[in-house]
Enzyme design. Structure first.
Site, PDB file in Angstrom:
ATOM      1  N   GLY A  33      -6.147   3.704   3.513  1.00 60.42           N
ATOM      2  CA  GLY A  33      -5.339   2.589   4.002  1.00 60.42           C
ATOM      3  C   GLY A  33      -4.654   2.940   5.302  1.00 60.42           C
ATOM      4  O   GLY A  33      -5.089   3.797   6.070  1.00 60.42           O
ATOM      5  N   GLY A  34      -3.513   2.274   5.508  1.00 62.64           N
ATOM      6  CA  GLY A  34      -2.754   2.486   6.744  1.00 62.64           C
ATOM      7  C   GLY A  34      -2.354   3.932   6.942  1.00 62.64           C
ATOM      8  O   GLY A  34      -2.029   4.342   8.062  1.00 62.64           O
ATOM      9  N   GLY A  90     -22.312   5.014  40.020  1.00 62.91           N
ATOM     10  CA  GLY A  90     -20.942   4.959  39.500  1.00 62.91           C
ATOM     11  C   GLY A  90     -20.619   6.167  38.655  1.00 62.91           C
ATOM     12  O   GLY A  90     -19.463   6.611  38.586  1.00 62.91           O
ATOM     13  N   ALA A  91     -21.650   6.708  37.995  1.00 64.04           N
ATOM     14  CA  ALA A  91     -21.398   7.860  37.129  1.00 64.04           C
ATOM     15  C   ALA A  91     -21.000   9.082  37.954  1.00 64.04           C
ATOM     16  O   ALA A  91     -20.177   9.891  37.536  1.00 64.04           O
ATOM     17  CB  ALA A  91     -22.638   8.159  36.293  1.00 64.04           C
TER      18      ALA A  91
HETATM   19  C1  HXC Z   1       2.074   6.245  -7.031  1.00 58.58           C
HETATM   20  C2  HXC Z   1       0.184   7.363  -7.604  1.00 58.58           C
HETATM   21  C3  HXC Z   1      -0.478   6.848  -6.472  1.00 58.58           C
HETATM   22  C4  HXC Z   1       0.241   5.981  -5.621  1.00 58.58           C
HETATM   23  C5  HXC Z   1      -1.847   8.082  -7.551  1.00 58.58           C
HETATM   24  N1  HXC Z   1      -0.702   8.115  -8.229  1.00 58.58           N
HETATM   25  N2  HXC Z   1      -1.742   7.314  -6.455  1.00 58.58           N
HETATM   26  N3  HXC Z   1       1.455   7.068  -7.869  1.00 58.58           N
HETATM   27  N4  HXC Z   1       1.518   5.721  -5.944  1.00 58.58           N
HETATM   28  N5  HXC Z   1      -0.305   5.482  -4.513  1.00 58.58           N
HETATM   29  C6  HXC Z   1      -0.393   8.881  -9.416  1.00 58.58           C
HETATM   30  C7  HXC Z   1      -1.194   8.438 -10.624  1.00 58.58           C
HETATM   31  O1  HXC Z   1      -0.555   7.371 -11.268  1.00 58.58           O
HETATM   32  C8  HXC Z   1      -1.169   9.702 -11.469  1.00 58.58           C
HETATM   33  O2  HXC Z   1       0.116   9.780 -12.064  1.00 58.58           O
HETATM   34  C9  HXC Z   1      -1.225  10.809 -10.424  1.00 58.58           C
HETATM   35  O3  HXC Z   1      -0.767  10.218  -9.201  1.00 58.58           O
HETATM   36  C10 HXC Z   1      -2.633  11.321 -10.207  1.00 58.58           C
HETATM   37  O4  HXC Z   1      -3.477  10.218  -9.934  1.00 58.58           O
HETATM   38  P1  HXC Z   1      -4.906  10.070 -10.616  1.00 58.58           P
HETATM   39  O5  HXC Z   1      -5.365   8.696 -10.371  1.00 58.58           O
HETATM   40  O6  HXC Z   1      -4.835  10.554 -12.042  1.00 58.58           O
HETATM   41  O7  HXC Z   1      -5.730  11.135  -9.792  1.00 58.58           O
HETATM   42  P2  HXC Z   1      -7.242  11.072  -9.322  1.00 58.58           P
HETATM   43  O8  HXC Z   1      -8.119  10.657 -10.462  1.00 58.58           O
HETATM   44  O9  HXC Z   1      -7.503  12.380  -8.678  1.00 58.58           O
HETATM   45  O10 HXC Z   1      -7.305   9.916  -8.234  1.00 58.58           O
HETATM   46  C11 HXC Z   1      -6.603  10.052  -6.997  1.00 58.58           C
HETATM   47  C12 HXC Z   1      -6.648   8.734  -6.209  1.00 58.58           C
HETATM   48  C13 HXC Z   1      -6.194   7.557  -7.124  1.00 58.58           C
HETATM   49  C14 HXC Z   1      -8.078   8.519  -5.704  1.00 58.58           C
HETATM   50  C15 HXC Z   1      -5.755   8.924  -4.989  1.00 58.58           C
HETATM   51  O11 HXC Z   1      -4.979   7.943  -7.764  1.00 58.58           O
HETATM   52  C16 HXC Z   1      -5.938   6.307  -6.363  1.00 58.58           C
HETATM   53  O12 HXC Z   1      -6.862   5.561  -6.044  1.00 58.58           O
HETATM   54  N6  HXC Z   1      -4.650   6.010  -6.133  1.00 58.58           N
HETATM   55  C17 HXC Z   1      -4.267   4.805  -5.448  1.00 58.58           C
HETATM   56  C18 HXC Z   1      -4.634   4.871  -3.986  1.00 58.58           C
HETATM   57  C19 HXC Z   1      -4.153   3.670  -3.234  1.00 58.58           C
HETATM   58  O13 HXC Z   1      -4.727   2.575  -3.354  1.00 58.58           O
HETATM   59  N7  HXC Z   1      -3.036   3.835  -2.543  1.00 58.58           N
HETATM   60  C20 HXC Z   1      -2.496   2.813  -1.707  1.00 58.58           C
HETATM   61  C21 HXC Z   1      -3.275   2.822  -0.399  1.00 58.58           C
HETATM   62  S1  HXC Z   1      -2.688   1.630   0.695  1.00 58.58           S
HETATM   63  P3  HXC Z   1       0.362  10.497 -13.470  1.00 58.58           P
HETATM   64  O14 HXC Z   1       1.806  10.276 -13.734  1.00 58.58           O
HETATM   65  O15 HXC Z   1      -0.555   9.834 -14.434  1.00 58.58           O
HETATM   66  O16 HXC Z   1       0.013  11.950 -13.256  1.00 58.58           O
HETATM   67  C22 HXC Z   1      -1.531   2.427   1.486  1.00 58.58           C
HETATM   68  C23 HXC Z   1      -0.818   1.577   2.447  1.00 58.58           C
HETATM   69  C24 HXC Z   1      -0.249   2.414   3.537  1.00 58.58           C
HETATM   70  O17 HXC Z   1      -1.300   3.559   1.337  1.00 58.58           O
HETATM   71  C25 HXC Z   1       0.254   1.465   4.548  1.00 58.58           C
HETATM   72  C26 HXC Z   1       0.780   2.161   5.732  1.00 58.58           C
HETATM   73  C27 HXC Z   1       1.110   1.190   6.784  1.00 58.58           C
END
Ligand code: HXC
Length: 517
Positions: A172-173, A407-408
């Site tokens: 994402g961002g 030009g290059a």
């Molecule tokens: C809070 C999160 C989290 C998140 C993971 N966790 N991502 N908690 N916010 N964004 C937590 C899970 O709940 C879990 O907690 C622990 O971290 C480990 O995650 P798992 O899913 O068990 O690990 P894994 O299987 O290795 O997968 C990792 C992952 C997946 C691929 C990163 O967790 C995932 O897809 N997370 C969401 C990613 C996402 O969509 N983020 C937002 C992106 S948009 P517990 O307590 O169970 O251990 C964004 C906007 C930014 O970031 C904008 C900027 C301008």
């Protein structure tokens, strides 16, 4: 137990719990996958015992979805300073073992603190990115945290070098923070980076794709151009970071780490002649030329997998750090296309920001002609290259090796574009266009009627090449500083560089130029 002993015991217990982060089991699981923990990455980056942490005790600010009571050690990011080669470097390392390294407000503020410190101390910033992105439970506060990080990335830009190591997910961002830094190193297989992943792409566009197709190190280093270096593993990523830092100054007010040799090797490198093909239509390998020019043949190529028709990277000449920009005739005949323009323009601006002299090696038949190139904006992309060279005030040395057309030729740091010295090999051909094309236009009437048109055209082309496109023609008009033997290139550049290292070039005051994008 005395009071002080009790306090010390509490301190020890707290520290140990926080430093343990996600715990020994998670760390062991990472090791089994060949990955390092967040603290181990910093330990590998810095000289032993030199890391000093900032904000170990910072607690997250999450309130909702049951997170308030949860302990997230160090709020999932390790921050501090250490020494690399005796020089201070600020660094952050996101801890994937704690809430997937997700970014909440306090996590972001820790990162910002390191960036403010880097700015105040005038030292490079290294960031290990390994994160699930915005911490979902912190909602808009997490997004605000990203905003603060981006804002500071831009404040630091052009002041201190910023290096991102993408060591895990960067989605994402979140990927915009590395994109705002100077260099991105990405670890093969274990890291992925994208704005929208395969699931979102399928939901929105209906197209099925994979994580590798849209976010792998392989893709970013060869197709999108987002990534400058691919590391094969964690240790390799650290090695590349160390090498990069060895060429960069701590900040824009200081020189890069020049180590001028006491005496200069001004001998003739006869071996250079062997690199030049006898047949002028045969492509020259510019990397072979570069390797003969730089000290000990050591060249840190940047963006090696992207736009191979342009080669850029760092080396030293007589101990002085230089940035090299070169056409590569082995690919697309060295013609400059959109990606090559972007790649070179970006590198030139990086060198200029950090006081690194530029050496340009020219062997270019022109900007790449093509339907796609025109429609995709070769004009505005090519203009970036012109803009970058003309605005660069660092020492600029150019060598025309062979072709330098149209030009290059102008774009590749010609004298009118601000080069301090332009040297040419006797093999140089400098003209508006290649001999054959020019003869077809200049003598079209004569050739149409001629009996032996082909032989006559060949003869005329040879004449054009020898007299009109020759480097002596350009030199006679003052556009070439000197025509030199190829074997004297290294000596000539090394000597010239010593002399112009401290040149100063003033420009009109302005907020900033309006670089074509
Ligand atoms: C809070 C999160 C989290 C998140 C993971 N966790 N991502 N908690 N916010 N964004 C937590 C899970 O709940 C879990 O907690 C622990 O971290 C480990 O995650 P798992 O899913 O068990 O690990 P894994 O299987 O290795 O997968 C990792 C992952 C997946 C691929 C990163 O967790 C995932 O897809 N997370 C969401 C990613 C996402 O969509 N983020 C937002 C992106 S948009 P517990 O307590 O169970 O251990 C964004 C906007 C930014 O970031 C904008 C900027 C301008």
């Amino acid at each position: 137990m005395t009071l002080s002993a009790k306090l010390l015991e509490t301190l020890k217990t707290k520290r140990e719990a926080l430093i343990a982060g996600g715990g020994a089991d998670k760390l062991a699981a990472r090791h089994a996958k060949g990955l390092l923990g967040a603290r181990e990455r910093l330990a590998a980056l810095f000289q032993p015992e030199t890391f000093q942490e900032i904000g170990l005790h910072v607690r997250h600010a999450g309130e909702h979805f049951g997170i308030a009571e949860k302990e997230l050690p160090a709020d999932a990011v390790i921050v501090g300073t250490g020494l690399v080669g005796g020089r201070t470097v600020a660094a952050i390392s996101q801890d994937f073992m704690v809430s997937a390294g997700s970014l909440g407000l306090m996590h972001a503020r820790k990162i910002v603190k390191a960036m403010e410190l880097a700015l105040k101390l005038g030292v490079p910033m290294v960031a290990f990115k390994d994160s699930g992105g915005a911490r979902i439970q912190e909602g808009v506060a997490a997004l605000a945290g990203y905003g603060e990080v981006f804002y500071h990335n831009v404040l630091l830009s052009g002041v201190v070098p910023q290096i991102a190591v993408i060591a895990g997910p960067c989605a994402g961002g979140a990927s915009y923070s590395p994109a705002l830094m100077d260099f991105i190193i990405m670890i093969r297989r274990s890291a992925h980076m994208f704005i929208t992943g395969p699931e979102v792409i399928r939901a929105v566009t209906g197209r099925t794709t994979s994580m590798d197709e849209v976010g792998s190190a392989e893709m970013h280093s060869t197709v999108s151009g987002n990534v400058h270096f691919v590391a094969e593993n964690e240790a390799h990523a650290i090695e590349i970071t160390h090498r990069l830092l060895s060429y960069l100054p701590p900040n824009n007010a200081e020189d890069p780490p020049h180590h001028p040799t006491e005496s200069l090797d001004l001998s003739n490198d006869e071996g250079m002649n062997a690199v030049i093909p006898d047949d002028s239509s045969e492509a020259l390998d510019v990397k072979a030329v570069i390797h003969r020019l730089v000290d000990n043949g050591e060249f840190l190529e940047v963006h090696a997998g992207f736009a191979g028709n342009m080669v850029v990277g760092f080396g030293r000449l007589g101990g002085l750090v230089v940035g090299i920009v070169a056409n590569q005739p082995m690919e697309k005949a060295g013609a400059i296309d959109i990606d090559a323009s972007d790649k070179a323009a970006r590198f030139i601006r990086t060198c200029n920001a950090f006081n690194i002299p530029l050496i340009t090696l020219v062997d270019v038949p022109g900007f790449l002609p093509g339907f796609e190139q025109e429609r995709a904006g070769i004009i505005r992309h090519g203009a970036k290259l012109l803009f970058a060279y003309a605005s660069a005030t660092v020492p600029k040395l150019t060598v025309v090796l062979r072709k330098a057309y149209g030009g290059a030729y102008v774009a590749m740091c010609s004298q009118p574009m601000g080069a301090d010295f332009v040297y040419a090999w006797p093999t140089a051909e400098i003209a508006v266009m290649g001999a054959e094309g020019a003869v077809n236009i200049l003598y079209s009437k004569e050739l149409k009627g001629a009996e032996n048109a082909r032989a006559r055209a060949k003869e005329l082309a040879a004449e054009y090449r020898a007299e009109f496109a020759s480097p002596y023609m350009s030199a006679s008009k003052g556009f070439i500083t000197d025509v030199i033997e190829p074997g004297m290139t290294r000596a000539t550049l090394a000597l010239s560089l010593r002399k112009i290292l401290n040149k100063r070039e003033l420009r009109p005051a302005k907020k900033h130029g309006n670089i074509p994008l």
